[in-house]
Design a protein around this motif. Structure first.
Motif, PDB file in Angstrom:
ATOM      1  N   ILE A  88      11.929   4.817  -5.720  1.00  0.00           N
ATOM      2  CA  ILE A  88      13.170   3.631  -5.661  1.00  0.00           C
ATOM      3  C   ILE A  88      13.061   2.828  -4.383  1.00  0.00           C
ATOM      4  O   ILE A  88      13.140   1.615  -4.362  1.00  0.00           O
ATOM      5  N   ASP A  89      13.025   3.625  -3.221  1.00  0.00           N
ATOM      6  CA  ASP A  89      12.932   2.889  -1.959  1.00  0.00           C
ATOM      7  C   ASP A  89      11.986   2.177  -1.925  1.00  0.00           C
ATOM      8  O   ASP A  89      11.947   0.971  -1.111  1.00  0.00           O
ATOM      9  N   ILE A 106      10.158   0.684  -3.832  1.00  0.00           N
ATOM     10  CA  ILE A 106      10.258  -0.274  -4.848  1.00  0.00           C
ATOM     11  C   ILE A 106      11.052  -1.457  -4.421  1.00  0.00           C
ATOM     12  O   ILE A 106      10.622  -2.522  -4.278  1.00  0.00           O
ATOM     13  N   ARG A 107      12.090  -1.090  -3.744  1.00  0.00           N
ATOM     14  CA  ARG A 107      12.996  -2.051  -3.138  1.00  0.00           C
ATOM     15  C   ARG A 107      12.428  -2.668  -2.105  1.00  0.00           C
ATOM     16  O   ARG A 107      12.677  -3.933  -1.963  1.00  0.00           O
ATOM     17  N   PRO A 145       4.474   4.705  -6.799  1.00  0.00           N
ATOM     18  CA  PRO A 145       4.842   3.572  -7.457  1.00  0.00           C
ATOM     19  C   PRO A 145       6.262   3.866  -8.082  1.00  0.00           C
ATOM     20  O   PRO A 145       6.913   2.642  -8.698  1.00  0.00           O
ATOM     21  N   GLY A 146       6.626   4.995  -8.275  1.00  0.00           N
ATOM     22  CA  GLY A 146       8.029   5.239  -8.947  1.00  0.00           C
ATOM     23  C   GLY A 146       9.106   5.420  -8.143  1.00  0.00           C
ATOM     24  O   GLY A 146      10.199   5.616  -8.322  1.00  0.00           O
ATOM     25  N   PRO A 202      16.632  -6.807  -2.551  1.00  0.00           N
ATOM     26  CA  PRO A 202      17.005  -6.640  -3.853  1.00  0.00           C
ATOM     27  C   PRO A 202      16.847  -5.187  -4.400  1.00  0.00           C
ATOM     28  O   PRO A 202      16.172  -4.419  -4.013  1.00  0.00           O
ATOM     29  N   TRP A 247       3.826   1.410  -1.242  1.00  0.00           N
ATOM     30  CA  TRP A 247       4.247   1.481  -2.845  1.00  0.00           C
ATOM     31  C   TRP A 247       3.065   1.742  -3.534  1.00  0.00           C
ATOM     32  O   TRP A 247       3.813   2.736  -4.719  1.00  0.00           O
ATOM     33  N   MET A 248       2.238   1.631  -3.468  1.00  0.00           N
ATOM     34  CA  MET A 248       0.984   2.045  -4.450  1.00  0.00           C
ATOM     35  C   MET A 248       0.720   3.318  -4.319  1.00  0.00           C
ATOM     36  O   MET A 248       0.241   4.486  -5.243  1.00  0.00           O
ATOM     37  N   LYS A 249       1.292   4.160  -3.254  1.00  0.00           N
ATOM     38  CA  LYS A 249       0.789   5.637  -3.058  1.00  0.00           C
ATOM     39  C   LYS A 249       2.021   6.327  -3.759  1.00  0.00           C
ATOM     40  O   LYS A 249       1.691   7.485  -4.404  1.00  0.00           O
ATOM     41  N   MET A 254      19.027   1.927   3.222  1.00  0.00           N
ATOM     42  CA  MET A 254      18.158   0.610   2.238  1.00  0.00           C
ATOM     43  C   MET A 254      19.148   0.087   1.254  1.00  0.00           C
ATOM     44  O   MET A 254      18.956  -0.908   0.885  1.00  0.00           O
ATOM     45  N   LEU A 274      -6.226   2.603  -3.116  1.00  0.00           N
ATOM     46  CA  LEU A 274      -5.626   3.096  -2.028  1.00  0.00           C
ATOM     47  C   LEU A 274      -6.829   3.700  -1.076  1.00  0.00           C
ATOM     48  O   LEU A 274      -6.787   3.548  -0.068  1.00  0.00           O
ATOM     49  N   ARG A 321       0.665  -1.049   0.176  1.00  0.00           N
ATOM     50  CA  ARG A 321      -0.254  -0.007  -0.149  1.00  0.00           C
ATOM     51  C   ARG A 321       0.957   1.356  -0.038  1.00  0.00           C
ATOM     52  O   ARG A 321       0.612   2.230  -0.788  1.00  0.00           O
TER      53      ARG A 321
END
Lengths: 175, 97
Positions: free
Chosen positions: A53-54, A56-57, A50-51, B7, A46-48, B1, B86, A44
């Motif tokens: 990088i933290d 995403i990882r 989505p781009g 990954p 990430w969905m806020k 991080m 959301l 959730r």
């Protein structure tokens, strides 16, 4: 053949039931904390954005760990498929008993198809770590991530209702 | 991080998670239909095969199956919406292509 198996397993009905219950608990609950308290909040977040990088990882880490964690569930499920029929034979249960017929139908039509898909996503073609290690494109990794998330979104309302219902059926034997 | 256990991420490949209302509605409908058109008939036929059910597909049992299927589909839609979006609103919202 069935009579021979029944003759040898009937004295051990309680022991087989014990093994069945242990693996049922392992199958049912082993991924629940990871799903509810790691995957859902992380996805959730990430969905806020989505781009980001933290995020995403973090999402990738959570899902790859979840793939690994599903091993417990996926060791338990085949054990249920072995001990379940043994209990059926040893205990003389059959679809004459309504609760048993309903449980059998739910296992075959709901649990097994879900688990087949789950095995594929967590350990075979959909395993994210393997996709990454194979050097496939970022798009392939992203696609696998979205597919697995959609699968979890759809399967969670199914199992949240059907697993407790099956436990109710076998414990209460209401019909 | 930055840790080997975490990954790597590919921000260029990352895309938003978007599911259309149509897909959510059809999925929920399919899940409800599984109860009515697969689980229920399979149960009745299995019992019939074992000679345990002399009156399969009675009006009462069909009513129960329909009610269970409707609840199952409705609950699935509600849960899917809350996880796939959301906002927790269950109001339909079109995803722009």
């Amino acid at each position: 053949m069935i009579d021979v198996i029944q003759q040898y397993t009937a004295p051990y009905y309680a022991q087989i039931k014990f093994v069945h219950l242990v693996f049922m608990a392992m199958w049912f609950m082993s991924t629940s904390v990871a799903y509810r308290f790691y995957l859902v909040p992380i996805f959730r977040e990430w969905m806020k954005s989505p781009g980001d990088i933290d995020r995403i990882r973090l999402r990738n880490w959570a899902m790859e760990r979840f793939d690994d964690g599903a091993r417990l569930e996926h060791v338990a499920f085949p054990m249920l498929l072995i001990t379940g029929p043994l209990l059926m034979i040893a205990g003389g249960w059959s679809p004459v008993h309504g609760w048993f017929a309903m449980k059998l139908v739910i296992v075959v039509l709901i649990f097994i198809p879900i688990e087949v898909m789950d095995y594929y996503l967590a350990h075979f073609g959909g395993n994210k770590e393997k996709i990454r290690a194979a050097g496939q494109s970022g798009e392939a990794y992203e696609e696998a991530m979205h597919t697995h998330w959609w699968f979890l979104i759809v399967s969670s309302p199914i199992v949240v209702l059907t697993i407790p219902y099956v436990i109710y059926l076998v414990v209460v034997k209401p019909f | 991080m930055e840790h080997p256990l975490i990954p790597p991420g590919d921000a260029r490949a990352a895309r938003p998670f978007e599911v259309s209302d149509r897909k959510i509605n059809m999925t929920a409908l399919a899940l409800g239909a599984v109860i009515v058109f697969a689980v229920y008939p399979a149960y009745e036929l299995l019992r019939l095969m074992w000679g345990a059910n002399q009156a399969p597909f009675s009006l009462t049992s069909m009513g129960v199956a329909l009610a269970c299927g409707a609840f199952f589909g409705w609950n699935a839609r509600r849960r899917i919406l809350s996880l796939a979006r959301l906002d927790t609103s269950s109001e339909p919202r079109e995803v722009q292509p």
